[in-house]
Design an enzyme around this catalytic site. Sequence first.
Site, PDB file in Angstrom:
ATOM      1  N   LYS A   1       0.850  -1.193   0.000  1.00 15.19           N
ATOM      2  CA  LYS A   1       0.000   0.000   0.000  1.00 15.19           C
ATOM      3  C   LYS A   1       0.886   1.243   0.000  1.00 15.19           C
ATOM      4  CE  LYS A   1      -1.703   3.038   2.822  1.00 15.19           C
ATOM      5  NZ  LYS A   1      -1.931   4.184   1.927  1.00 15.19           N
TER       6      LYS A   1
ATOM      7  N   GLU B   1      10.204   2.195  10.560  1.00 11.15           N
ATOM      8  CA  GLU B   1      11.129   3.326  10.379  1.00 11.15           C
ATOM      9  C   GLU B   1      10.287   4.589  10.480  1.00 11.15           C
ATOM     10  OE1 GLU B   1      14.227   3.277  10.394  1.00 11.15           O
ATOM     11  OE2 GLU B   1      14.622   1.168   9.997  1.00 11.15           O
TER      12      GLU B   1
ATOM     13  N   CYS C   1      13.066  12.251   6.413  1.00 12.97           N
ATOM     14  CA  CYS C   1      13.159  11.757   7.800  1.00 12.97           C
ATOM     15  C   CYS C   1      14.511  12.137   8.385  1.00 12.97           C
ATOM     16  CB  CYS C   1      12.948  10.253   7.840  1.00 12.97           C
ATOM     17  SG  CYS C   1      13.967   9.377   6.669  1.00 12.97           S
TER      18      CYS C   1
ATOM     19  N   GLU D   1       9.023  16.737  15.595  1.00 11.78           N
ATOM     20  CA  GLU D   1       9.289  16.704  14.155  1.00 11.78           C
ATOM     21  C   GLU D   1       8.335  17.674  13.446  1.00 11.78           C
ATOM     22  OE1 GLU D   1       8.230  13.170  11.831  1.00 11.78           O
ATOM     23  OE2 GLU D   1      10.228  13.230  10.937  1.00 11.78           O
TER      24      GLU D   1
END
Length: 500
Positions: A180, A255, A289, A390
């Site tokens: 997906k 991750e 990231c 973040e």
Amino acid sequence: MSNAVISGEKVVNYINGEWTVPVKEKYAAIINPATGEAIGDILLSSKEDVDLAVEAAKKAQKKWALVPAPQRAELLYRVGLIMKERKEELARILTQEMGKVIEEARGEVQEGIDMAFYMAGEGRRLFGNTTPSELKDKFAMSIRVPVGIVGIITPWNFPIAIATWKSFPAIVGGNAVVWKPATETPLMARELVKIFEEAGLPKGVINLVCGSGSQVGNAIVEHPDIDVISFTGSNEVGRTIAETCGRLLKRVSLEMGGKNAVIVMDDADLTLAVEGILWSAFGTSGQRCTACSRVIVHESVKEQLEERLLVAMEKLTLGNGLDESVKVGPVINGSALQKIHEYVGIGKDEGAKLLAGGSIVKHEEYTNGYYYEPTLFTDVKPDMRIAQEEIFGPVVSIIPVKSFEEAIEVNNGVTYGLSSSIFTRDVNRVFAAQRDLDTGIVYVNAGTTGAEIHLPFGGTKGTGNGHRDSGVQALDVFTEWKSVYVDYSGKLQRAQIDVE
Ligand code: NDP
């Protein structure tokens, strides 16, 4: 698809080697973030489509696992060659679908090509171990075997590279895949599946199911016949996936986010440091990231660094990434734009000093695009929210420190642990830093980005759960270890008992 500007594309599922739609078709628009225009539609599938994909994968996997690994690898080699031939075309689609500037899009496609050739090589290794048995006339070895059906869930920020990090080792390892992709970036997913098809991957070995995380993603995670989940994305989603997999005793590789820092010491080459910070902080509009979102600077060079950064930031042209002169593209969508702007507000309220940027940009030509000014805060305290959370946009916080030891402490004082970097000319500090920085990746005299695919990629603490994408270590996610004992003595020999 040629190098033309994209429009009117339709992305549907790929199940059992067929491009397919369910009886009830429902679509969402795919938006080019640089222009705000719809460039196509993505099918919104449901749990039933995931069931179909898993059935196809189960059938295909049994046969695929029996294909010798070097032959499975040949297929990846062909995938790499096709990607290489189509590199420019793929990069242009990537830029239009996701927004990153064309030079970076080319780099991302190249990462996929590198991964194909690297994992093709692994097909002739997939090394196990032999070890002496404690008993006479007995042979002992451990070998890698496929896990079975792999569920892959990927984010939009590296729509092809991350898919190759996961699908290539899964496929060379003898598994079948149900994938997906992010709702924002199905075009890149479709292109990769088309390449697998052209390379001759047997039907059912890769299956693409398009749709939302809550429907399709959740159905993949919950499916009892999917043996391992490999996920890259936010911590929020990763945590819920881990909870479900924990309940189901399902293997899961996560991750997730980062809060990466560049440390600039008093002896650093400041010209180099500025280049490293700019590339790490504003490349992909801060949506990597591994993006640098903190600069931890020794107070004695703080002012100099700020001055140089401000001069360099003025040259960052903002616009449509297809234009080769543009250095910073749009962010992914309107809600990302709002979230970034909210964080800038939070930073101001917390007392950080805004040195540059801080605004949503109405681009002259692309008035409906999602642009944010490259933004620089200074005098940021390590515990402020903008230094802890973040942001995933082009926003950098400068945090002054008095010593090397304090720099390490500030770097490590976040819940994430993906990437860190230090600029210094002192060899003693270099070695102490690579030991003490508690991230999965450390750079010396380079920014926080720039991973190479033959090294393990991933983070410590809240960034992951101990697994790694890429490198030979990726194979540990997609293979089981099987220990095999062959007794050729012709009599019963009992381990630990008949050892005299
Ligand atoms: P999200 O977590 O929002 O989405 C990632 C994927 O998960 C998408 O395909 C999404 O589908 C899907 N998803 C959403 N909800 C669920 C659910 N309940 N169950 C299963 N799947 C679900 O992340 P983003 O796409 O916004 O990506 C950005 C994040 O990814 C950042 O935090 C970034 O740091 C991280 N990242 C980490 C990397 C690493 O290697 N450590 C590398 C790159 C990015 P949908 O698109 O439909 O929402």
